[in-house]
Design an enzyme around this catalytic site. Sequence first.
Site, PDB file in Angstrom:
ATOM      1  N   HIS A  35       0.958  -1.263  -0.081  1.00 20.11           N
ATOM      2  CA  HIS A  35       0.141  -0.157   0.255  1.00 20.11           C
ATOM      3  C   HIS A  35       0.851   1.632  -0.496  1.00 20.11           C
ATOM      4  O   HIS A  35       1.423   1.618   0.545  1.00 20.11           O
ATOM      5  CB  HIS A  35      -0.859  -0.247   0.868  1.00 20.11           C
ATOM      6  CG  HIS A  35      -2.191   0.868   1.378  1.00 20.11           C
ATOM      7  ND1 HIS A  35      -3.382   1.368   0.955  1.00 20.11           N
ATOM      8  CD2 HIS A  35      -1.433   2.421   1.758  1.00 20.11           C
ATOM      9  CE1 HIS A  35      -3.490   2.587   0.787  1.00 20.11           C
ATOM     10  NE2 HIS A  35      -3.146   2.872   1.210  1.00 20.11           N
ATOM     11  N   HIS A  56       0.985   4.964  -2.272  1.00 21.00           N
ATOM     12  CA  HIS A  56       0.761   5.614  -3.886  1.00 21.00           C
ATOM     13  C   HIS A  56       1.820   6.794  -4.559  1.00 21.00           C
ATOM     14  O   HIS A  56       2.892   6.957  -3.634  1.00 21.00           O
ATOM     15  CB  HIS A  56       0.130   6.814  -2.687  1.00 21.00           C
ATOM     16  CG  HIS A  56      -1.264   6.773  -1.741  1.00 21.00           C
ATOM     17  ND1 HIS A  56      -1.923   6.180  -2.136  1.00 21.00           N
ATOM     18  CD2 HIS A  56      -1.345   6.919  -0.550  1.00 21.00           C
ATOM     19  CE1 HIS A  56      -2.662   5.379  -1.763  1.00 21.00           C
ATOM     20  NE2 HIS A  56      -2.176   5.849  -0.209  1.00 21.00           N
ATOM     21  N   THR A  77      -7.275   9.976  -4.265  1.00 26.46           N
ATOM     22  CA  THR A  77      -7.990  10.584  -4.263  1.00 26.46           C
ATOM     23  C   THR A  77      -7.920  11.839  -4.514  1.00 26.46           C
ATOM     24  O   THR A  77      -8.420  12.549  -5.087  1.00 26.46           O
ATOM     25  CB  THR A  77      -8.773  10.362  -2.947  1.00 26.46           C
ATOM     26  OG1 THR A  77      -8.344  11.609  -1.664  1.00 26.46           O
ATOM     27  CG2 THR A  77      -9.330   9.264  -2.454  1.00 26.46           C
ATOM     28  N   ARG A 121     -13.950  12.625   3.727  1.00 30.44           N
ATOM     29  CA  ARG A 121     -13.708  14.149   3.808  1.00 30.44           C
ATOM     30  C   ARG A 121     -12.434  13.433   2.410  1.00 30.44           C
ATOM     31  O   ARG A 121     -11.614  15.092   2.936  1.00 30.44           O
ATOM     32  CB  ARG A 121     -12.401  13.913   5.204  1.00 30.44           C
ATOM     33  CG  ARG A 121     -11.693  12.870   5.447  1.00 30.44           C
ATOM     34  CD  ARG A 121     -10.655  12.707   6.489  1.00 30.44           C
ATOM     35  NE  ARG A 121     -10.091  11.480   6.598  1.00 30.44           N
ATOM     36  CZ  ARG A 121      -8.856  11.224   5.992  1.00 30.44           C
ATOM     37  NH1 ARG A 121      -8.532  11.981   5.404  1.00 30.44           N
ATOM     38  NH2 ARG A 121      -8.583   9.747   6.568  1.00 30.44           N
ATOM     39  N   HIS A 173      -6.290  -0.286   6.299  1.00 29.81           N
ATOM     40  CA  HIS A 173      -5.853  -0.353   7.484  1.00 29.81           C
ATOM     41  C   HIS A 173      -7.072  -0.396   8.689  1.00 29.81           C
ATOM     42  O   HIS A 173      -7.252   0.115   9.121  1.00 29.81           O
ATOM     43  CB  HIS A 173      -5.536   1.431   7.246  1.00 29.81           C
ATOM     44  CG  HIS A 173      -5.289   1.790   6.473  1.00 29.81           C
ATOM     45  ND1 HIS A 173      -3.914   1.383   5.401  1.00 29.81           N
ATOM     46  CD2 HIS A 173      -5.712   3.052   5.510  1.00 29.81           C
ATOM     47  CE1 HIS A 173      -3.697   2.278   4.624  1.00 29.81           C
ATOM     48  NE2 HIS A 173      -4.978   3.471   4.161  1.00 29.81           N
ATOM     49  N   ASP A 228       2.164   3.428   2.938  1.00 30.44           N
ATOM     50  CA  ASP A 228       1.365   3.908   2.800  1.00 30.44           C
ATOM     51  C   ASP A 228       2.422   5.346   2.397  1.00 30.44           C
ATOM     52  O   ASP A 228       1.461   6.364   2.605  1.00 30.44           O
ATOM     53  CB  ASP A 228       0.139   4.541   4.219  1.00 30.44           C
ATOM     54  CG  ASP A 228      -0.334   5.608   3.655  1.00 30.44           C
ATOM     55  OD1 ASP A 228      -1.297   5.205   2.549  1.00 30.44           O
ATOM     56  OD2 ASP A 228      -1.127   6.244   4.611  1.00 30.44           O
TER      57      ASP A 228
HETATM   58  C1  0GY Z   1      -4.199   6.071   2.758  1.00 38.30           C
HETATM   59  C2  0GY Z   1      -4.636   6.947   4.044  1.00 38.30           C
HETATM   60  C3  0GY Z   1      -5.858   8.001   3.144  1.00 38.30           C
HETATM   61  C4  0GY Z   1      -6.330   9.411   1.941  1.00 38.30           C
HETATM   62  C5  0GY Z   1      -6.337   8.256   0.518  1.00 38.30           C
HETATM   63  O1  0GY Z   1      -6.371   8.411  -1.589  1.00 38.30           O
HETATM   64  C6  0GY Z   1      -6.350   8.487  -0.758  1.00 38.30           C
HETATM   65  O2  0GY Z   1      -6.611   9.735  -1.109  1.00 38.30           O
HETATM   66  O3  0GY Z   1      -6.218   6.864   0.848  1.00 38.30           O
HETATM   67  C7  0GY Z   1      -6.190   9.166   3.697  1.00 38.30           C
HETATM   68  O4  0GY Z   1      -6.246  10.334   4.337  1.00 38.30           O
HETATM   69  O5  0GY Z   1      -6.948   8.610   5.163  1.00 38.30           O
HETATM   70  O6  0GY Z   1      -4.692   5.453   2.419  1.00 38.30           O
HETATM   71  O7  0GY Z   1      -4.039   7.157   1.386  1.00 38.30           O
END
Ligand code: 0GY
Length: 306
Positions: A31, A33, A77, A130, A181, A257
């Site tokens: 996990h 990004h 996101t 959020r 998570h 993460d």
């Molecule tokens: C994560 C957690 C978060 C954000 C996102 O895709 C995302 O923006 O997943 C968060 O803000 O808790 O797993 O990256």
Amino acid sequence: MRFEKTPGWLDWHAGPTKPRFRVPAGSVDAHCHVFGPGDQFPFAPERKYTPCDASKQQLYALRDHLGFARNVVVQATCHGADNRAMLDACVSSGGKARGVATVKRSISDAELQAMHDAGVRGVRFNFVKRLVDFTPKDELMEIASRIATLGWHVVIYFEAVDLPELWDFFTALRTTVVVDHMGRPNVNKPVDGPEFELFVRFMREHPNVWSKVSCPERLSIAGPNALEGQQAAYRDVVPFAKRIVDTFPDRVLWGTDWPHPNLKDHMPDDGLLVDFIPHIATTVELQRMLLVDNPMRLYWPEETVS
Ligand code: 0GY
């Protein structure tokens, strides 16, 4: 295009320590990004935050520093359903990264197949209010049934208080379902209290449900400072993650993460996050399942000997 990051946003840790815990050979960071870079891969107009850049090169340098062999790059996101940054990271990894995408109902079969060829093996449905606007459940169910034909799975992200309301939808999914998570438990509540029991029941009654035992830095109230002696950083998260690893050892995944979106209090040292692993997966066998066997089975099944 230049983007101003959201006020209060912390940049990712530029000099993480070398972990003391040596992950097994072939470990997967399941996990993480990539963010942009914004001038190459612009952030989505509908995003709820603007991150700092976090490139594929920086991700892969972290992978090597921490001792991992592979990554699963999960669409964040801030890029909406524009998967170009994630896909670019996968295709330039030399087979060492697979991806999880965010798609809309309008996606064509040819586009899904192209994503598969680039390394995508799942779609992510995000229910954290959020982070995203509401998507109708019938649209998600239609996507879930289309991606099932490619052998993909569904990754779901939600907060513990929302599990009762989402239960019927989640349990109707027919693919493998991976929870981000641990469904974000409130670690101030007891590990054997009703809220976390519901999550354990969700996994126990549905053998297609897996969980990432990730993000102690996001869930912890105690924070990163270890106590005197051998207690872990983020020690209040240990009982929750350890319980899931002990109970469902063949359905757990772990990830850094990185680059840790939306953290405003402290930014974790990724080396310290790796040192958290032996506190939740306490034997060599559990560590191998968590970091190698399980992610390989899900993301590189063609390389898995059964
Ligand atoms: C994560 C957690 C978060 C954000 C996102 O895709 C995302 O923006 O997943 C968060 O803000 O808790 O797993 O990256």
